[in-house]
Design a protein around this motif. Structure first.
Motif, PDB file in Angstrom:
ATOM      1  N   ALA A 178       5.383   3.530  34.778  1.00 20.63           N
ATOM      2  CA  ALA A 178       4.777   4.817  34.442  1.00 20.63           C
ATOM      3  C   ALA A 178       3.389   4.955  35.057  1.00 20.63           C
ATOM      4  N   THR A 179       2.774   3.840  35.427  1.00 22.59           N
ATOM      5  CA  THR A 179       1.437   3.858  36.018  1.00 22.59           C
ATOM      6  C   THR A 179       1.486   3.923  37.534  1.00 22.59           C
ATOM      7  N   HIS A 188      13.176   6.099  33.261  1.00 20.85           N
ATOM      8  CA  HIS A 188      12.406   5.042  32.599  1.00 20.85           C
ATOM      9  C   HIS A 188      10.909   5.320  32.722  1.00 20.85           C
ATOM     10  N   CYS A 189      10.477   5.794  33.893  1.00 21.07           N
ATOM     11  CA  CYS A 189       9.065   6.133  34.084  1.00 21.07           C
ATOM     12  C   CYS A 189       8.641   7.234  33.116  1.00 21.07           C
ATOM     13  N   ALA A 190       9.472   8.246  32.985  1.00 21.02           N
ATOM     14  CA  ALA A 190       9.142   9.374  32.114  1.00 21.02           C
ATOM     15  C   ALA A 190       9.046   8.937  30.654  1.00 21.02           C
ATOM     16  N   ALA A 191       9.997   8.127  30.209  1.00 20.34           N
ATOM     17  CA  ALA A 191       9.981   7.656  28.821  1.00 20.34           C
ATOM     18  C   ALA A 191       8.757   6.789  28.567  1.00 20.34           C
ATOM     19  N   SER A 192       8.390   5.963  29.538  1.00 23.71           N
ATOM     20  CA  SER A 192       7.213   5.100  29.376  1.00 23.71           C
ATOM     21  C   SER A 192       5.932   5.925  29.381  1.00 23.71           C
ATOM     22  N   ALA A 193       5.872   6.941  30.245  1.00 24.06           N
ATOM     23  CA  ALA A 193       4.689   7.800  30.282  1.00 24.06           C
ATOM     24  C   ALA A 193       4.498   8.518  28.941  1.00 24.06           C
ATOM     25  N   PHE A 194       5.599   8.852  28.275  1.00 27.49           N
ATOM     26  CA  PHE A 194       5.513   9.466  26.949  1.00 27.49           C
ATOM     27  C   PHE A 194       4.824   8.509  25.970  1.00 27.49           C
ATOM     28  N   LEU A 195       5.175   7.211  26.053  1.00 23.48           N
ATOM     29  CA  LEU A 195       4.543   6.226  25.176  1.00 23.48           C
ATOM     30  C   LEU A 195       3.047   6.140  25.443  1.00 23.48           C
ATOM     31  N   ASP A 196       2.673   6.179  26.729  1.00 24.28           N
ATOM     32  CA  ASP A 196       1.247   6.138  27.072  1.00 24.28           C
ATOM     33  C   ASP A 196       0.517   7.333  26.469  1.00 24.28           C
ATOM     34  N   ALA A 197       1.127   8.522  26.591  1.00 21.34           N
ATOM     35  CA  ALA A 197       0.506   9.736  26.053  1.00 21.34           C
ATOM     36  C   ALA A 197       0.431   9.689  24.528  1.00 21.34           C
TER      37      ALA A 197
END
Length: 711
Positions: A178-179, A188-197
């Motif tokens: 996501a980074t 997977h990137c999108a789901a991880s970026a959601f966790l970061d947000a």
């Protein structure tokens, strides 16, 4: 400045350096000692998985919880649960393991309600997740949901239902992807970026929250356990190093003690980072790390620096035709070796197909990109499947060289044809191309049936061969997988999929190393290649090609969608010649006469494949595909004869909604020995998202005595 100030890198450089590793351990111990401890319950979502279990043991060892609530879909029946519970109990803590879909609000609420008041919830760790790698054009709503629900969906429910709890920590297992991005992992990137947000939002609201953007753990989990050798090689080339559990857990402690909501917790190899930077393949956020640490010679890989392309093209310009082909063959071989994780180019077989050697759709695109960067030749993303061996792909590159590079007097006429049904002779994108753009516009206007009628009429002007024409030697089988088990499988791609072996790329993983699988693409899908004049000509050409490969061992014929019709017809022909296959496998094949075989239905299917395709990528090949598809699907399939050959009908459980209302379930009345198996997915996703379960269903049936050599 390319660094976001909210991002901190907590990674180790060159994990083999003892000093760096010792510093990481020290930081972890100092952070762990500073973390709060009070009697409470730690909830670990995904707690029975590899990483969840490691974190649970670690939290128990450091005394940060008096009780543990572990959730997963499998719950108490998950592998290793008794040993995990015993290890936690030995540290003086209790364990409760619950089968729960954490993304289900009501189910999670019930689990949280059972947390005892004397041991209130104190820590939350969301370590659950799945991956379903795919190129962006292959992603569907189903594939997005399959990854998002157990990761970002579960994280949101945990946030929502514990917002008022007095928590010491709320840790989210995000991903480095996501980074910095990661090819083939858009979902997977999108789901991880959601966790970061989410971690950012929680911290802004005064709640604990830490999203840890993990790199690769050395311990094999359900996620990393599916990674192939080429996947691991791709990660290594990116500069990410696998972390031993003790290093990762030290980073977990360090991240938990820091105030920043989003932190990268990963190990990096600076030599690999420098190689990626030299090849201009390093994300900006990691460039500072490429210059850090002690300098050491980096192993130079193919395409390692930005000068490689101009140097190669200059070398080609000085060479004659024969030498150019040798140079390009060496280039393709060396680049394939890098992507397949081989130590040398010599490990790439010149005769086996790329698919047989382990190439998948994602790596095929990466190979296309690397070859384009070096040679300047524009290729389709499926080039490694369209031209399935090293010499064939090298020949395609040679035919596409610009006039400033091609040797004087060189002619593309002697370039070997691939015979795979999708090759494009000459330079991609040349010639007159009409039907791809016509169809796209018709699809936008809801006129696909009318467009296909025009395209079908145009197919009548293409060259054809009849059943009396020789030429079976020009029709060959292309290798898909190798394996010792029998019967072997000969597959026929569907007409809608361009009759290309790429249709079975995902399915191949379920057969690789198990049994031999080959593909028999239909003729006429390459520009200038003749079509079969009628069904007799098509079946005769395929039957002759199959017969030419038989070695006395048992074999079955298989096909997906319209490819199943071909499989049945060829099986009937071979049976009449005394060479009947041991069985026929039909994967969501529509019987003649069903509504899906009417032009009103199948004319909509190309729109699904063209949705994300570049209309300028190879319009001539696109026209050849559309005219061949329209021609073959319009043949008279109602004359197929019934057989007594054992037949497996594998049906996707879900309807393909793009074709309209769900029709009656599939059946097959052209064999008196039919086995029906339903598998997850629809007409398309059963060979992509759910390819593994489809392959397993086929393998299980093939292993039955009735279709084995001992029957």
């Amino acid at each position: 400045p390319v660094h976001d100030q909210r991002l901190q890198l907590l990674g180790q450089r060159d994990p083999g350096v003892d000093a760096d590793r010792a510093a990481g351990h020290l930081a972890g111990r100092q952070a762990r000692d500073a973390l709060p401890r009070r009697p409470g319950t730690a909830l670990v979502a995904g707690g029975t998985g590899t990483l969840g279990a490691l974190v649970t043991r670690h939290l128990a060892d450091s005394g940060r919880a008096a009780a543990f609530l572990l959730t997963s879909r499998s719950g108490p029946v998950a592998e290793g649960v008794p040993a995990l519970a015993a290890a936690v109990a030995a540290r003086g803590a209790g364990t409760r393991v619950v089968a729960c879909d954490v993304a289900d609000r009501d189910a999670l609420a019930a689990v949280l309600a059972a947390v005892p008041a004397e041991l209130p919830l104190s820590t939350v760790v969301q370590a659950a997740g799945v991956v379903d790698d795919a190129l962006t054009g292959d992603l569907t709503a189903e594939r997005l949901a399959a990854v998002a629900r157990p990761k970002s969906g579960a994280a949101w429910r945990l946030h929502e239902l514990t917002r008022t709890a007095d928590l010491d920590g709320f840790a989210l297992f995000s991903s480095l992807s996501a980074t910095v991005g990661n090819a083939g992992q858009g979902n997977h990137c999108a789901a991880s970026a959601f966790l970061d947000a989410l971690a950012e939002q929680r911290c802004a609201a005064g709640l604990p929250g830490s999203s840890m953007a993990w790199g690769l753990w050395a311990d094999t989990s359900k996620i990393t356990g599916t990674m192939s050798a080429q996947d691991l090689a791709r990660v290594a080339r990116s500069g990410v190093a696998a972390m031993p559990a003790e290093v990762a857990l030290a980073l977990f402690d360090a991240a938990s003690a820091r105030p920043e909501p989003v932190l990268v917790t990963a190990s990096f190899n600076t030599a690999a980072l420098r190689s990626a930077a030299e090849a201009d393949a390093l994300p900006p956020v990691l460039r500072a790390l490429a210059d850090a640490g002690p300098r050491r010679p980096a192993r130079r890989q193919a395409a390692a620096d930005s000068d490689a392309g101009p140097e190669l093209r200059a070398r080609l310009g000085r060479a004659g035709t024969a030498e150019q082909r040798t140079i390009l063959t060496e280039l393709v071989r060396s680049e394939a070796a890098v992507l397949l994780g081989h130590a040398s180019a010599g490990e790439v077989d010149l005769d086996l197909s790329f698919l047989e050697q382990g190439l998948d759709s994602l790596t095929a695109v990466e190979l296309r990109n690397r070859l384009h960067a070096l040679t300047g030749v524009r290729l389709r993303g499926s080039a490694a499947f369209d031209h399935p061996t090293v010499p064939e792909l090298a020949a395609r590159l040679h035919s596409g060289l610009g006039p400033e590079v091609r040797a004087p007097g060189a002619d593309t006429a002697d370039e070997p044809a691939t015979g795979t049904g999708t090759a494009s002779g000459g330079t991609s994108g040349t010639g007159t191309a009409t039907f791809g753009r016509l169809y796209r516009q018709a699809a936008a206007d809801g006129l696909t049936e009318q467009a296909m009628a025009v395209i079908r009429g145009a197919a009548a002007f293409r060259p054809v061969f009849t059943a009396e024409d020789p030429g079976a030697e020009n029709q060959r089988l292309v290798g898909v997988t190798q394996g010792p088990d029998t019967p072997s499988v000969i597959t026929f791609p569907s007409f809608v999929s361009r009759s290309a072996i790429q249709e079975y790329a995902a399915l191949a993983a379920g057969f690789r190393g198990v049994r031999k699988v080959t593909a028999a693409p239909s003729p006429g899908f390459a520009p200038g290649e003749p079509l079969a004049a009628d069904l007799a000509a098509l079946v005769g050409r395929h039957a002759a090609a199959v017969a030419g490969t038989l070695d006395g061992t048992a074999f079955v014929l298989a096909g997906h969608s319209s490819g199943g019709l071909v499989a049945h017809a060829v099986a009937t022909r071979l049976a009449a010649e005394g060479r009947a296959p041991a069985g026929v496998v039909l994967m969501d094949t529509y019987a003649p006469g069903r509504p899906e075989m009417a032009m009103a239905s199948w004319s909509r299917l190309p729109a699904l494949l063209l949705a994300d395709a570049d209309p300028d990528e190879d319009p001539v090949a696109e026209d050849a595909w559309l005219t061949a598809m329209a021609h073959y699907l319009s043949l008279d399939w109602n004359g197929l004869e019934p057989v007594s050959i054992p037949t497996l009908l594998v049906r996707g459980r879900d309807p393909l909604t793009e074709l309209g209302a769900a029709p009656a379930e599939l059946s097959w009345g052209l064999s008196d020995d039919v086995t029906v198996v339903d598998v997850p997915g629809n007409h398309l996703t059963m060979l992509s998202v759910h390819a593994q379960t489809t392959a397993q269903a086929v393998n299980d049936w093939l292993d039955r005595p009735r279709v084995s050599p001992e029957k």
